[in-house]
Enzyme design. Structure first.
Site, PDB file in Angstrom:
ATOM      1  N   ASP A   1      81.012  55.958 -45.073  1.00  0.00           N
ATOM      2  CA  ASP A   1      79.875  55.046 -44.987  1.00  0.00           C
ATOM      3  C   ASP A   1      79.915  54.015 -46.114  1.00  0.00           C
ATOM      4  O   ASP A   1      80.634  54.180 -47.110  1.00  0.00           O
ATOM      5  CB  ASP A   1      78.581  55.868 -45.066  1.00  0.00           C
ATOM      6  CG  ASP A   1      77.427  55.228 -44.317  1.00  0.00           C
ATOM      7  OD1 ASP A   1      77.485  54.014 -44.055  1.00  0.00           O
ATOM      8  OD2 ASP A   1      76.465  55.941 -44.006  1.00  0.00           O
TER       9      ASP A   1
ATOM     10  N   ASP B   1      72.789  51.813 -36.615  1.00  0.00           N
ATOM     11  CA  ASP B   1      71.808  52.861 -36.931  1.00  0.00           C
ATOM     12  C   ASP B   1      70.701  52.894 -35.886  1.00  0.00           C
ATOM     13  O   ASP B   1      69.898  53.820 -35.856  1.00  0.00           O
ATOM     14  CB  ASP B   1      71.177  52.602 -38.309  1.00  0.00           C
ATOM     15  CG  ASP B   1      72.056  53.144 -39.429  1.00  0.00           C
ATOM     16  OD1 ASP B   1      72.998  53.894 -39.134  1.00  0.00           O
ATOM     17  OD2 ASP B   1      71.803  52.805 -40.595  1.00  0.00           O
TER      18      ASP B   1
HETATM   19  C1  GLA Z   1      73.568  55.193 -43.183  1.00  0.00           C
HETATM   20  C2  GLA Z   1      74.283  55.524 -41.903  1.00  0.00           C
HETATM   21  C3  GLA Z   1      73.567  56.654 -41.209  1.00  0.00           C
HETATM   22  C4  GLA Z   1      73.510  57.867 -42.124  1.00  0.00           C
HETATM   23  C5  GLA Z   1      72.862  57.494 -43.449  1.00  0.00           C
HETATM   24  C6  GLA Z   1      72.981  58.614 -44.441  1.00  0.00           C
HETATM   25  O1  GLA Z   1      72.319  54.651 -42.932  1.00  0.00           O
HETATM   26  O2  GLA Z   1      74.406  54.404 -41.097  1.00  0.00           O
HETATM   27  O3  GLA Z   1      74.219  56.983 -40.007  1.00  0.00           O
HETATM   28  O4  GLA Z   1      74.805  58.359 -42.330  1.00  0.00           O
HETATM   29  O5  GLA Z   1      73.462  56.341 -44.010  1.00  0.00           O
HETATM   30  O6  GLA Z   1      72.411  58.314 -45.664  1.00  0.00           O
END
Ligand code: GLA
Length: 694
Positions: A451, A520
């Site tokens: 990420d 997201d």
């Molecule tokens: C980001 C990602 C999510 C999740 C969060 C975790 O927002 O896009 O899918 O993994 O971080 O903190």
């Protein structure tokens, strides 16, 4: 040999297209042609002549130089801008020689040099014949003794056939709302699509398509992308002489590179193509190319994963994750991924990033116990990391505050309570390689979600070896080095790229990651649109799509599954709160997906009715041998009295007989395509129908 050289220049031919370059009567390397392949090499137009314009500043606005440096009366958007050690600030490129390499794929190198200074510029062309794509990049070399400051170096200029009647399609968006298509007429002047955030960002994608009245199925489309996971720039310029050109490359905003003697600089590659078969064909070409040539495991079907993020947020431990895993296995999930929250001191988003070892309170004996439980249930195990980031509240930051990107005299801007490690630094790279390698060596981890949850600010690098502004490029190179080393050491691990969803979705990152976390936003009606945009240039097998609880109050579980089944299916809802009927319905959708995923992940995709433009949409996938397909149909919100549109299937063998599930007797492929079919749906209803050749 698809690369022809002659006295008029070079012709590069792919299966259906051609690209020609030549040297004109004043020695200028000019573009000649980019379009359909013609029968004879002699068919391609000669280089544009400068003669008519030699005495006016119209020359460069009319004559399309292949790779213009800023010099003389070139007021057009140049590809190259430098300052030499004596402060001379233009670059006069002259053609030197060329080299053809008959490798597979074949390449053409055109070598240019400055007329006075020891700056050498090589334009590289690599032909991907089967895909009708040309990859282009540039190498700069300083053969002198003094540094040269490079202020702009694009990867390519792409000239359209003369005319000013083009439209540009590009993508814009924001966090939770990525990949909106925008199509607009190009008018005289300069249109810029760019990122200044150190990632391509949610705001824009490094992709363009140019057309003249093309549709999804017909018409000329010129399209391209940059294989780069950082700041990019695409410009579309229409000059006053109706010459339309695209530039693509590293963003020159705040960019500089001190080109040291004998240390060449290579730009990222642009990849561009041409088709006469509309936007759909342009997408399919990129889908095939990414699957076959870029992603590491393009031939392996992706497993159906469960991700715990939306169910547990940071509240993870062996017990809670194991109980989710148990249900996940029962409904048919094949890979269980523990998301954020598992590492040292990570209870909220304000601590822990940087300390990549299991939290002692949540996992007193490490994560081995959970992994064993998951493996015993017959699933692979995956883990979330965010290597480029650090929380000020972490052991790593306390030990190395100098490792973050910053201007020393400015307050550090935190975003999501985090700062960015300077990936350009060798010590940061070594730390991350070691920490992640240890994690992978000590645990049976089959999948990593990588990420990256913020954009850059205060982009300083106090002890940079060259110009501080090199950070924009060296950061991404450092990222590639760390990820590349880990991939080499752990070749079977599948990686997923995430940047708060689709903030880093590009051909560059896909050299390392097989998948991208698309957004997201998992609300299914929004997701339909996000997915449609994503699939313009990236294939369905890279598009990770979870079924979650977003929208559950209104949108049936089956609809949510159908949306996610259009890509690489995952589940992300809180399975502990789903009832028996939900589990059964999920299990049945997963069974179906297992049966059809080879068609979705490896077949051709046809956007039959756009979801970004309509509340009733349809998308079809067809296996490469045209024998099997699936049709997804979605209706979001439409007033009651609605005339259901005809759905015309695509890509089928005209004379073969096909059945479409629920439509009785077989009909010819031609009948399904020409006469079509209608599917009646209620609001928020969806259908997936299988197509089979008899
Ligand atoms: C980001 C990602 C999510 C999740 C969060 C975790 O927002 O896009 O899918 O993994 O971080 O903190």
């Amino acid at each position: 040999m698809p690369i022809h050289s002659s006295s008029t220049g070079w012709v590069l031919e792919t299966r259906n297209t051609a690209y020609a370059i030549g040297i004109n009567e004043i020695g200028l390397l000019t573009h000649r042609y980019w379009g359909a392949r013609l029968p004879f090499v002699e068919d391609y137009p000669p280089p544009f002549k400068s003669a008519y314009f030699a005495s006016t500043d119209g020359l460069h606005h009319f004559v399309p130089e292949e790779y213009p440096g800023y010099a003389g009366t070139k007021y057009i958007d140049p590809c190259l801008k430098v300052t030499f050690a004596d402060e001379v600030r233009d670059v006069v490129l002259v053609y030197e020689d060329f080299k053809v390499t008959a490798s597979s794929p074949p390449t053409l190198d055109l070598r240019l040099k400055d007329s006075f200074y020891p700056l050498h510029v090589t334009l590289h062309y690599r032909l991907h014949e089967e895909y009708d794509l040309i990859e282009r990049w540039v190498t700069l070399e300083n053969r002198g003794d003094e540094p040269i400051l490079v202020e702009r170096v694009f990867s390519a200029k792409l000239t359209l056939p003369p005319g000013a009647d083009y439209s540009l399609t590009h993508m814009y968006g924001r966090h939770n709302d990525e990949f909106h298509m925008q199509r607009e007429s190009l008018t005289p002047g300069l249109k810029v699509i760019e990122s200044r955030r150190i990632i391509p960002s949610h705001r824009a994608s490094p992709w363009f398509a140019i057309d003249r009245n093309a549709s999804e199925e017909n018409g000329e489309v010129w399209f391209g992308t940059l294989a780069w996971s950082g700041n990019f720039k695409i410009t579309a310029e229409v000059t006053e002489f109706a010459s339309t050109r695209i530039s693509i490359g590293l963003n020159d905003w705040d960019f500089a590179w001190k080109l040291m003697p004998k240390q060449p600089f290579t730009t990222p590659a642009s990849i561009s193509g041409y088709t006469q078969n509309g936007f759909g064909a342009a997408s399919q070409i990129f889908h095939d190319y990414v699957r076959d040539e870029i992603i590491p495991h393009g031939k392996i079907p992706h497993k159906i994963l469960y991700n715990s993020w939306e169910a547990t947020l940071f509240d993870v431990d062996e017990k809670s994750q194991s109980s989710l895993a148990k249900i996940a296995a029962q409904i048919g999930v094949e890979l269980f991924v523990m998301d954020d929250g598992w590492f040292h001191n990570r209870n909220l988003d304000n601590a822990g990033l940087g300390d990549w070892f299991p939290d002692k309170v949540k996992f007193p004996n490490g994560i081995g116990g959970l992994i064993k439980n998951v493996n015993d249930l017959g699933m692979d195990f995956g883990l979330w990391v965010e290597p480029e980031m650090v929380n000020p509240n972490s052991d790593l930051y306390r030990a190395h505050p100098d490792w973050v990107i910053r201007f020393p005299t400015r307050t550090l801007t935190e975003s999501r309570n985090q700062l960015i490690l300077n990936m350009a630094r060798a010590d940061v790279q070594e730390y991350l390689i070691e920490a992640l390698d240890k994690l992978l060596c000590e645990n049976n981890i089959a999948f990593i979600k990588w990420d990256m949850n913020r954009s850059v600010s205060e982009p300083g690098w106090a002890d940079a070896p060259g110009d501080q502004r090199e950070i924009w490029v060296r950061y991404v190179q450092g990222l590639y080095k760390v990820w590349g080393t880990l991939r080499q050491r752990h070749p079977n691990v599948i990686w997923q790229s995430c940047a708060s969803g689709g903030g880093r979705a590009d051909f560059g990152i896909l050299q390392f990651a097989d998948q991208i976390w698309t957004s997201d936003n998992t609300e299914p009606t929004a997701r339909l649109n996000i997915q449609e945009g994503y699939l313009q240039f990236l294939p369905a097998n890279t598009m990770e799509a979870w079924v979650t609880d977003w929208g559950k109050e209104l949108v049936p579980l089956e609809f949510r599954f159908h949306v996610s089944m259009c890509g690489s299916l995952g589940v992300g809802g809180n399975l502990l709160e789903w009832d028996q009927a939900d589990h059964e319905s999920a299990a049945s959708c997963i069974r179906l997906y297992k049966d059809i995923r080879h068609i979705i992940q490896f077949g051709d995709q046809f956007r039959l009715i756009s979801s970004q433009k309509n509340n009733f949409s349809a998308v079809q996938y067809l296996s490469k041998d045209q024998a099997e397909g699936v049709l997804f149909v979605f209706r979001t919100y439409i007033p009651e009295r609605f005339n259901f549109p005809m759905i015309h299937l695509r890509g089928m063998e005209s004379d073969a007989l096909y059945t479409v599930e629920g439509f009785g007797q077989p009909r010819s492929g031609r009948a399904w395509m020409e006469a079509g079919l209608t599917v009646e749906l209620k609001n928020l209803q969806s259908k997936v129908l299988r197509i089979s050749r008899k």
